[in-house]
Design a protein around this motif. Sequence first.
Motif, PDB file in Angstrom:
ATOM      1  N   LEU A 290       0.828  -1.207   0.000  1.00  0.00           N
ATOM      2  CA  LEU A 290       0.000   0.000   0.000  1.00  0.00           C
ATOM      3  C   LEU A 290       0.860   1.253   0.000  1.00  0.00           C
ATOM      4  O   LEU A 290       1.981   1.250   0.525  1.00  0.00           O
ATOM      5  CB  LEU A 290      -0.913   0.024   1.227  1.00  0.00           C
ATOM      6  N   ALA A 291       0.309   2.331  -0.558  1.00  0.00           N
ATOM      7  CA  ALA A 291       0.968   3.635  -0.553  1.00  0.00           C
ATOM      8  C   ALA A 291      -0.063   4.683  -0.140  1.00  0.00           C
ATOM      9  O   ALA A 291      -1.062   4.883  -0.830  1.00  0.00           O
ATOM     10  CB  ALA A 291       1.536   3.967  -1.930  1.00  0.00           C
ATOM     11  N   PHE A 292       0.177   5.339   0.994  1.00  0.00           N
ATOM     12  CA  PHE A 292      -0.763   6.342   1.507  1.00  0.00           C
ATOM     13  C   PHE A 292      -0.003   7.493   2.145  1.00  0.00           C
ATOM     14  O   PHE A 292       1.131   7.333   2.604  1.00  0.00           O
ATOM     15  CB  PHE A 292      -1.693   5.726   2.563  1.00  0.00           C
ATOM     16  N   GLY A 293      -0.668   8.634   2.195  1.00  0.00           N
ATOM     17  CA  GLY A 293      -0.139   9.762   2.946  1.00  0.00           C
ATOM     18  C   GLY A 293      -0.290   9.525   4.439  1.00  0.00           C
ATOM     19  O   GLY A 293      -1.173   8.775   4.884  1.00  0.00           O
ATOM     20  N   ARG A 294       0.553  10.157   5.221  1.00  0.00           N
ATOM     21  CA  ARG A 294       0.520   9.964   6.676  1.00  0.00           C
ATOM     22  C   ARG A 294      -0.803  10.404   7.284  1.00  0.00           C
ATOM     23  O   ARG A 294      -1.267   9.823   8.257  1.00  0.00           O
ATOM     24  CB  ARG A 294       1.667  10.747   7.327  1.00  0.00           C
ATOM     25  N   HIS A 295      -1.405  11.428   6.702  1.00  0.00           N
ATOM     26  CA  HIS A 295      -2.637  11.971   7.279  1.00  0.00           C
ATOM     27  C   HIS A 295      -3.857  11.707   6.395  1.00  0.00           C
ATOM     28  O   HIS A 295      -4.893  12.332   6.578  1.00  0.00           O
ATOM     29  CB  HIS A 295      -2.486  13.481   7.483  1.00  0.00           C
ATOM     30  N   CYS A 296      -3.732  10.787   5.453  1.00  0.00           N
ATOM     31  CA  CYS A 296      -4.827  10.501   4.531  1.00  0.00           C
ATOM     32  C   CYS A 296      -5.999   9.857   5.277  1.00  0.00           C
ATOM     33  O   CYS A 296      -5.827   8.857   5.984  1.00  0.00           O
ATOM     34  CB  CYS A 296      -4.343   9.583   3.416  1.00  0.00           C
ATOM     35  N   MET A 297      -7.211  10.387   5.089  1.00  0.00           N
ATOM     36  CA  MET A 297      -8.388   9.863   5.768  1.00  0.00           C
ATOM     37  C   MET A 297      -8.848   8.534   5.172  1.00  0.00           C
ATOM     38  O   MET A 297      -9.622   7.802   5.794  1.00  0.00           O
ATOM     39  CB  MET A 297      -9.530  10.883   5.711  1.00  0.00           C
ATOM     40  N   PHE A 298      -8.372   8.217   3.954  1.00  0.00           N
ATOM     41  CA  PHE A 298      -8.757   6.945   3.338  1.00  0.00           C
ATOM     42  C   PHE A 298      -7.930   5.777   3.886  1.00  0.00           C
ATOM     43  O   PHE A 298      -8.350   4.626   3.797  1.00  0.00           O
ATOM     44  CB  PHE A 298      -8.574   7.004   1.823  1.00  0.00           C
ATOM     45  N   ARG A 299      -6.769   6.083   4.406  1.00  0.00           N
ATOM     46  CA  ARG A 299      -5.846   5.033   4.835  1.00  0.00           C
ATOM     47  C   ARG A 299      -6.420   4.115   5.912  1.00  0.00           C
ATOM     48  O   ARG A 299      -6.407   2.879   5.732  1.00  0.00           O
ATOM     49  CB  ARG A 299      -4.543   5.685   5.303  1.00  0.00           C
ATOM     50  N   PRO A 300      -6.943   4.621   7.045  1.00  0.00           N
ATOM     51  CA  PRO A 300      -7.453   3.701   8.068  1.00  0.00           C
ATOM     52  C   PRO A 300      -8.634   2.864   7.582  1.00  0.00           C
ATOM     53  O   PRO A 300      -8.778   1.705   7.992  1.00  0.00           O
ATOM     54  CB  PRO A 300      -7.858   4.630   9.216  1.00  0.00           C
ATOM     55  N   GLU A 301      -9.455   3.417   6.692  1.00  0.00           N
ATOM     56  CA  GLU A 301     -10.598   2.649   6.202  1.00  0.00           C
ATOM     57  C   GLU A 301     -10.153   1.543   5.255  1.00  0.00           C
ATOM     58  O   GLU A 301     -10.719   0.453   5.254  1.00  0.00           O
ATOM     59  CB  GLU A 301     -11.579   3.593   5.524  1.00  0.00           C
ATOM     60  N   ALA A 302      -9.143   1.828   4.430  1.00  0.00           N
ATOM     61  CA  ALA A 302      -8.621   0.789   3.540  1.00  0.00           C
ATOM     62  C   ALA A 302      -7.992  -0.345   4.341  1.00  0.00           C
ATOM     63  O   ALA A 302      -8.205  -1.532   4.063  1.00  0.00           O
ATOM     64  CB  ALA A 302      -7.600   1.395   2.575  1.00  0.00           C
ATOM     65  N   ILE A 303      -7.215   0.020   5.367  1.00  0.00           N
ATOM     66  CA  ILE A 303      -6.569  -0.996   6.200  1.00  0.00           C
ATOM     67  C   ILE A 303      -7.608  -1.807   6.966  1.00  0.00           C
ATOM     68  O   ILE A 303      -7.506  -3.048   7.071  1.00  0.00           O
ATOM     69  CB  ILE A 303      -5.574  -0.316   7.163  1.00  0.00           C
ATOM     70  N   GLU A 304      -8.628  -1.140   7.489  1.00  0.00           N
ATOM     71  CA  GLU A 304      -9.683  -1.859   8.212  1.00  0.00           C
ATOM     72  C   GLU A 304     -10.401  -2.839   7.300  1.00  0.00           C
ATOM     73  O   GLU A 304     -10.711  -3.962   7.705  1.00  0.00           O
ATOM     74  CB  GLU A 304     -10.681  -0.863   8.800  1.00  0.00           C
ATOM     75  N   ALA A 305     -10.672  -2.429   6.058  1.00  0.00           N
ATOM     76  CA  ALA A 305     -11.347  -3.317   5.108  1.00  0.00           C
ATOM     77  C   ALA A 305     -10.491  -4.537   4.795  1.00  0.00           C
ATOM     78  O   ALA A 305     -11.003  -5.663   4.704  1.00  0.00           O
ATOM     79  CB  ALA A 305     -11.673  -2.550   3.830  1.00  0.00           C
ATOM     80  N   LEU A 306      -9.190  -4.336   4.645  1.00  0.00           N
ATOM     81  CA  LEU A 306      -8.282  -5.460   4.373  1.00  0.00           C
ATOM     82  C   LEU A 306      -8.221  -6.403   5.578  1.00  0.00           C
ATOM     83  O   LEU A 306      -8.220  -7.637   5.421  1.00  0.00           O
ATOM     84  CB  LEU A 306      -6.888  -4.942   4.027  1.00  0.00           C
ATOM     85  N   ASN A 307      -8.173  -5.848   6.773  1.00  0.00           N
ATOM     86  CA  ASN A 307      -8.124  -6.680   7.983  1.00  0.00           C
ATOM     87  C   ASN A 307      -9.389  -7.524   8.116  1.00  0.00           C
ATOM     88  O   ASN A 307      -9.330  -8.709   8.468  1.00  0.00           O
ATOM     89  CB  ASN A 307      -7.940  -5.805   9.222  1.00  0.00           C
ATOM     90  N   ARG A 308     -10.542  -6.911   7.837  1.00  0.00           N
ATOM     91  CA  ARG A 308     -11.801  -7.654   7.920  1.00  0.00           C
ATOM     92  C   ARG A 308     -11.842  -8.791   6.905  1.00  0.00           C
ATOM     93  O   ARG A 308     -12.411  -9.846   7.163  1.00  0.00           O
ATOM     94  CB  ARG A 308     -12.993  -6.718   7.689  1.00  0.00           C
ATOM     95  N   ALA A 309     -11.231  -8.539   5.740  1.00  0.00           N
ATOM     96  CA  ALA A 309     -11.225  -9.555   4.691  1.00  0.00           C
ATOM     97  C   ALA A 309     -10.122 -10.596   4.882  1.00  0.00           C
ATOM     98  O   ALA A 309     -10.037 -11.559   4.114  1.00  0.00           O
ATOM     99  CB  ALA A 309     -11.062  -8.880   3.323  1.00  0.00           C
TER     100      ALA A 309
END
Length: 292
Positions: free
Chosen positions: A182-201
């Motif tokens: 993954l590539a994300f900005g440190r303060h990107c608001m999409f980052r925690p949601e993308a990581i949470e979705a991957l963890n759930r999957a």
Amino acid sequence: MRNLDVTTLRSFVAVADNGGVTRAAGYLHLTQSAVSMQLKRLEELLGLQLLDRSGRTIALTAAGDQLLGYARRMVALNDEVIGRLTDQAFEGEIVLGVPHDIVYPAIPRVLQRFNAGFPRVKVQLLSSYSRQLKHAYGRGECDLILTTEPNSSEGSETIAELPLNWVGAPGGSCWRQRPLRLAFGRHCMFRPEAIEALNRAGIDWELAVESDSDRTIEATVSADLALTAMLDGSEPRHLEKVDHGGALPELPAHRINLYVRDVAANPLVGELAALIRQTIRSYAGASLRAAE
């Protein structure tokens, strides 16, 4: 001698931008019949069919595509002339905050049209992350801001809601790799949601790039070395939505929220806000129609 009418050209551009007569009429504050009549007059003047009305949605013909570029320039030039000769009384500065990821494609169009109408008003564009923009707005450093947030917040107006997509290199294959890079900005608001979705999957992942530089993130993703997440329609041309066929989890939609200070102190802030609403909704509507 045949002369093109700017009013009919403006209606033609609005139909092209909004994807139909109904939305264009709302955008122009006209009736549908008035817009349809203007389009008919334009086609009769040129002796050409500009719109293909055979499908479920209106599309431009080859002649319409050719005219669109000229029409945009003529409407813009008209607005610039009117603005420079009649609106000289308006001057000052407005600070507009916009997140990095939604500056394009709408904001350059907004700035161009606002400058044509109010050439002596300077719009200072501040581009940052949504959280930082909200802090700046709270400190009174911005007159109005846009944010990308999962929900509405107090004092905000939601002007569009768009899907969040996995984005990678055109024709890339890194989305198949595990752990998923993954590539994300440190303060990107999409980052925690993308990581949470991957963890759930139950998908293993690793953070390949964590940077405050959008260019660094885009370069890594375009090299097919990592994935990121972007709002539908906001991805640059050198990146594309990943067609993963369900191999990756779906991401939640995000809202584009608008925060505006009391316009009584500066009515031009209200003018800019209205232009932002119109343009963002136009691009958002086109993006959603393309995805259908």
